[in-house]
Design a protein around this motif. Structure first.
Motif, PDB file in Angstrom:
ATOM      1  N   VAL A 305       0.849  -1.201   0.000  1.00 23.34           N
ATOM      2  CA  VAL A 305       0.000   0.000   0.000  1.00 23.34           C
ATOM      3  C   VAL A 305       0.883   1.249   0.000  1.00 23.34           C
ATOM      4  O   VAL A 305       2.067   1.192   0.333  1.00 23.34           O
ATOM      5  N   GLY A 306       0.312   2.345  -0.396  1.00 20.23           N
ATOM      6  CA  GLY A 306       1.048   3.608  -0.402  1.00 20.23           C
ATOM      7  C   GLY A 306       0.089   4.761  -0.191  1.00 20.23           C
ATOM      8  O   GLY A 306      -1.119   4.621  -0.342  1.00 20.23           O
ATOM      9  N   VAL A 307       0.646   5.920   0.178  1.00 22.56           N
ATOM     10  CA  VAL A 307      -0.173   7.111   0.418  1.00 22.56           C
ATOM     11  C   VAL A 307       0.327   8.210  -0.507  1.00 22.56           C
ATOM     12  O   VAL A 307       1.511   8.550  -0.480  1.00 22.56           O
ATOM     13  N   ILE A 308      -0.545   8.730  -1.356  1.00 20.26           N
ATOM     14  CA  ILE A 308      -0.175   9.868  -2.205  1.00 20.26           C
ATOM     15  C   ILE A 308      -1.030  11.051  -1.771  1.00 20.26           C
ATOM     16  O   ILE A 308      -2.257  10.968  -1.758  1.00 20.26           O
ATOM     17  N   VAL A 309      -0.348  12.128  -1.366  1.00 18.87           N
ATOM     18  CA  VAL A 309      -1.053  13.269  -0.785  1.00 18.87           C
ATOM     19  C   VAL A 309      -1.112  14.396  -1.808  1.00 18.87           C
ATOM     20  O   VAL A 309      -0.136  14.641  -2.526  1.00 18.87           O
ATOM     21  N   SER A 310      -2.229  15.077  -1.852  1.00 16.09           N
ATOM     22  CA  SER A 310      -2.362  16.231  -2.744  1.00 16.09           C
ATOM     23  C   SER A 310      -1.325  17.287  -2.376  1.00 16.09           C
ATOM     24  O   SER A 310      -1.000  17.473  -1.200  1.00 16.09           O
ATOM     25  N   SER A 311      -0.798  17.994  -3.371  1.00 20.46           N
ATOM     26  CA  SER A 311       0.168  19.057  -3.068  1.00 20.46           C
ATOM     27  C   SER A 311      -0.543  20.353  -2.704  1.00 20.46           C
ATOM     28  O   SER A 311       0.083  21.378  -2.534  1.00 20.46           O
ATOM     29  N   ARG A 312      -1.860  20.323  -2.592  1.00 21.50           N
ATOM     30  CA  ARG A 312      -2.617  21.536  -2.261  1.00 21.50           C
ATOM     31  C   ARG A 312      -3.148  21.478  -0.838  1.00 21.50           C
ATOM     32  O   ARG A 312      -4.303  21.773  -0.585  1.00 21.50           O
ATOM     33  N   LEU A 313      -2.299  21.038   0.074  1.00 17.69           N
ATOM     34  CA  LEU A 313      -2.732  20.907   1.464  1.00 17.69           C
ATOM     35  C   LEU A 313      -1.788  21.679   2.375  1.00 17.69           C
ATOM     36  O   LEU A 313      -0.653  21.954   2.002  1.00 17.69           O
ATOM     37  N   PRO A 314      -2.228  22.012   3.579  1.00 21.64           N
ATOM     38  CA  PRO A 314      -1.303  22.656   4.511  1.00 21.64           C
ATOM     39  C   PRO A 314      -0.225  21.679   4.970  1.00 21.64           C
ATOM     40  O   PRO A 314      -0.406  20.453   4.906  1.00 21.64           O
ATOM     41  N   ALA A 315       0.902  22.236   5.438  1.00 23.07           N
ATOM     42  CA  ALA A 315       2.048  21.404   5.801  1.00 23.07           C
ATOM     43  C   ALA A 315       1.684  20.383   6.878  1.00 23.07           C
ATOM     44  O   ALA A 315       2.229  19.279   6.915  1.00 23.07           O
ATOM     45  N   GLU A 316       0.744  20.763   7.756  1.00 18.92           N
ATOM     46  CA  GLU A 316       0.368  19.845   8.839  1.00 18.92           C
ATOM     47  C   GLU A 316      -0.195  18.539   8.269  1.00 18.92           C
ATOM     48  O   GLU A 316      -0.010  17.461   8.834  1.00 18.92           O
TER      49      GLU A 316
END
Ligand code: SF4
Ligand code: SF4
Ligand code: FES
Length: 459
Positions: A305-316
Motif C-alpha cells: 500500500v502507499g499514500v499519495i497526498v495532494s500538493s494543495r494541502l497545509p504542511a500539517e
C-alpha cells in the motif's frame, strides 16, 4: 557591565547597551516614533522620538545609545511642544481621510490632538499593482520604503526625487505595477503613514488567527493565517521568525488560488460501482479506506500500500500523512503529488522537509550557483541570495535568461535560454585543447556578461 538608566523617574537596568527608545520600551514607556523600525538601522528622519536627556538637551532616542547613569525625560513641556510642531507640519499635508484610518501617524495625531488638513491628490494615487495600493499624498518622507527595498530585499524600486519642499519618493518607473517589484510587501510593512497599503489586508477583517507552515515551496516559511467566520482571509509571515512579514508572493497571495478554487471538492466523494463520483460522509469514506487498506496489507503486507497526498494541502497534513504511512501502515510508500510545482523546486535542500537546515545556515556561504529562474519558484530563497550578494557577503553566479530577476545582483551572469541550462553546465567543464591539436572546438555560445572579480569589500 550593566547600565543603570532613569527614564521618567523609573530606574532601568540593562545588561546590554541599547538605544534610549528600546530601553524606554523595556521600561513600559512609550516614546512616539514614526521612522523607527526595529528591523531597520535607525535613520533619524522624523525627529518625533526626541527626548530630553539631563546635561545634553533634546536628542533623538531612536539613534542614541544609553549611557550609564543617564537621566531621560520623555514628555517634558519642551519635548511635547517640539513633537506637536512636527506633527502640525506633517498634518498640514496629511489627508484628513487618511487620519481616520489606523496608521501609526494617525494614532499619533489623535494622541497629540492635531488635526490633519491635507487632501488626497488623485495624481499621487496608483492602484495598478495587483496587490499593493499607493497613495503618495499620505507619504511623510520617512524613507523606510526606500531603505527596506534596497537594503533588505535587494531591489531599488523606491527612489527619492527632487529636493527640499519638492522631495518625493516614487517607484523607479513611476508605478509599482511596471517596476521590477517582487510584491514582497516589505515596504507595506514598514510604511507608517498608510501611503503603501496591502489591498487584500485593507478589505480583510480577520477575527481570529492561526499559525501554519507554507506548503508552496520547500522552504516552508512560518505563516500566520487570519480567519473570518472560520474562512482564511489573510496570510502573512510570522514576524517573530521572518523579519519583514514574508518575502514571497506565492505564500502571501496565491493561497487563495489553492483554497478557493471552484473545482475543489468540499467533502469526501466515493465511486460506488460505476465511474462517477457521489458525495459521502466522512465516516463512510474513512470506513471504505480502512477496509481497503486492511485487505491490501493483509494480503500483500505493508509494502503493498502507499499514500499519495495532494500538493494543495497545509504542511500539517503532510506531517499527519507521514505518521499514517510510517507509524500506522508501517510503509515508507508516502509521497506528494507535485503536479503543482516543477520537479526541480522539490529538490531545494534548504529549510524544507528534505533537510533540517534553516535559511540562516547559508549565512556563511561564499558563492551561490543559481541555475534557472529561482525567483519564480523560491522567491524567499532568491531574496536571501540577492541580499547576500548585494551586501558583498557572497558571490552569485547565475545561469539563467537575460531578463532573470536576480541578474542585477549577480557577479557573473551566464545569459542563456533556460532550456539550454544543461548545455551551459556542460560548457562549464569546457577546456581549450592543447595548442598542437588539429581541431579547435567552438567555445560555448553562452557568454559571461560580467567578468569574475574578487569578492567585494564588506565581507
Ligand atoms: S513590495 Fe517589496 S520589492 Fe516591491 S517595492 Fe515594496 S519592498 Fe520593494
Ligand atoms: S511611502 Fe511610506 S515608507 Fe515610503 S517614505 Fe513615504 S511614508 Fe515613508
Ligand atoms: S523615530 Fe527617531 S527620528 Fe524618527
Amino acid at each position: 557591565m550593566p547600565f543603570r538608566v532613569r527614564i521618567d523617574g523609573k530606574e532601568v537596568i540593562l545588561e546590554k547597551r541599547t538605544t534610549i527608545l528600546n530601553a524606554a520600551r523595556r521600561a513600559g514607556v512609550d516614546i512616539p516614533s514614526l521612522c523607527y523600525d526595529e528591523r531597520l538601522q535607525p535613520y533619524g528622519s522624523c525627529r518625533l522620538c526626541m527626548v530630553e536627556v539631563k546635561g545634553k538637551g533634546l536628542i533623538t532616542s531612536c539613534s542614541t545609545f544609553v549611557e550609564d547613569g543617564m537621566e531621560v525625560n520623555t514628555e517634558t513641556p519642551e519635548v511635547v511642544k517640539h513633537r506637536r510642531t512636527i506633527l502640525e507640519l506633517l498634518a498640514d499635508r496629511y489627508p484628513a481621510e487618511a487620519a481616520k484610518l489606523d496608521t501609526r501617524l494617525s494614532q499619533l495625531l489623535r494622541r497629540y490632538g492635531v488635526e490633519a488638513k491635507g487632501a488626497e491628490d488623485p495624481r499621487l494615487m496608483d492602484e495598478r499593482h495587483p496587490w499593493i495600493s499607493v497613495d503618495l499624498s499620505r507619504c511623510v518622507l520617512c524613507y523606510n520604503c526606500v531603505r527596506v527595498c534596497e537594503g533588505y530585499i535587494g531591489r531599488l524600486i523606491w527612489r527619492t526625487l527632487y529636493r527640499g519642499q519638492q522631495t518625493i519618493v516614487m517607484p523607479e518607473t513611476g508605478s509599482l505595477a511596471t517596476s521590477s517589484c517582487i510584491s514582497c510587501r516589505a515596504c507595506v510593512d514598514v510604511c507608517p503613514s498608510g501611503a503603501i497599503v496591502d489591498k487584500v489586508m485593507a478589505s480583510a477583517r480577520p477575527t481570529s488567527w492561526g499559525e501554519t507552515a507554507c506548503s508552496m515551496c520547500s522552504l516552508s516559511c512560518p505563516l500566520r493565517v487570519g480567519f473570518e467566520d472560520s474562512r482564511p482571509v489573510y496570510v502573512e509571515g510570522r514576524r517573530d521568525l521572518l523579519p519583514f512579514a514574508a518575502e514571497c508572493l506565492r505564500g502571501k497571495y496565491h493561497w487563495e488560488d489553492l483554497v478557493y478554487v471552484p473545482e475543489r471538492p468540499e467533502g469526501p466523494r466515493l465511486r460506488r460501482g460505476g465511474r462517477s463520483w457521489s458525495r459521502a460522509s466522512l465516516d463512510e469514506a474513512l470506513g471504505v479506506i480502512a477496509e481497503g487498506l486492511r485487505k491490501a496489507t493483509g494480503e500483500g503486507g505493508p509494502g503493498s500500500v502507499g499514500v499519495i497526498v495532494s500538493s494543495r494541502l497545509p504542511a500539517e497534513a503532510y506531517y499527519l500523512s507521514q505518521l499514517l504511512a510510517r507509524a500506522a501502515l508501517r510503509t515508507n510508500n508516502v509521497d506528494v503529488a507535485s503536479s503543482l510545482l516543477p520537479s526541480f523546486s522539490e529538490l531545494a535542500p534548504i529549510g524544507g522537509p528534505l533537510s533540517t537546515l534553516p535559511l540562516s545556515s547559508l549565512d556563511d556561504v561564499d558563492s551561490f550557483l543559481v541555475i534557472g529562474p529561482l525567483e519564480d519558484y523560491h522567491p524567499a530563497l532568491a531574496s536571501f541570495i540577492r541580499r547576500q550578494s548585494l551586501q558583498g557577503r557572497s558571490r552569485l553566479i547565475l545561469i539563467s535568461s537575460e531578463d532573470d530577476k536576480l541578474a542585477n545582483a549577480a557577479d557573473i551572469h551566464m545569459a542563456v535560454d533556460v532550456r539550454r541550462a544543461p548545455d551551459a553546465l556542460r560548457a562549464l567543464r569546457w577546456r581549450p585543447p592543447r595548442r598542437d591539436s588539429w581541431t579547435w572546438p567552438r567555445p560555448p555560445s553562452c557568454c559571461l556578461t560580467r567578468p569574475p572579480g574578487p569578492l567585494r569589500s564588506g565581507r
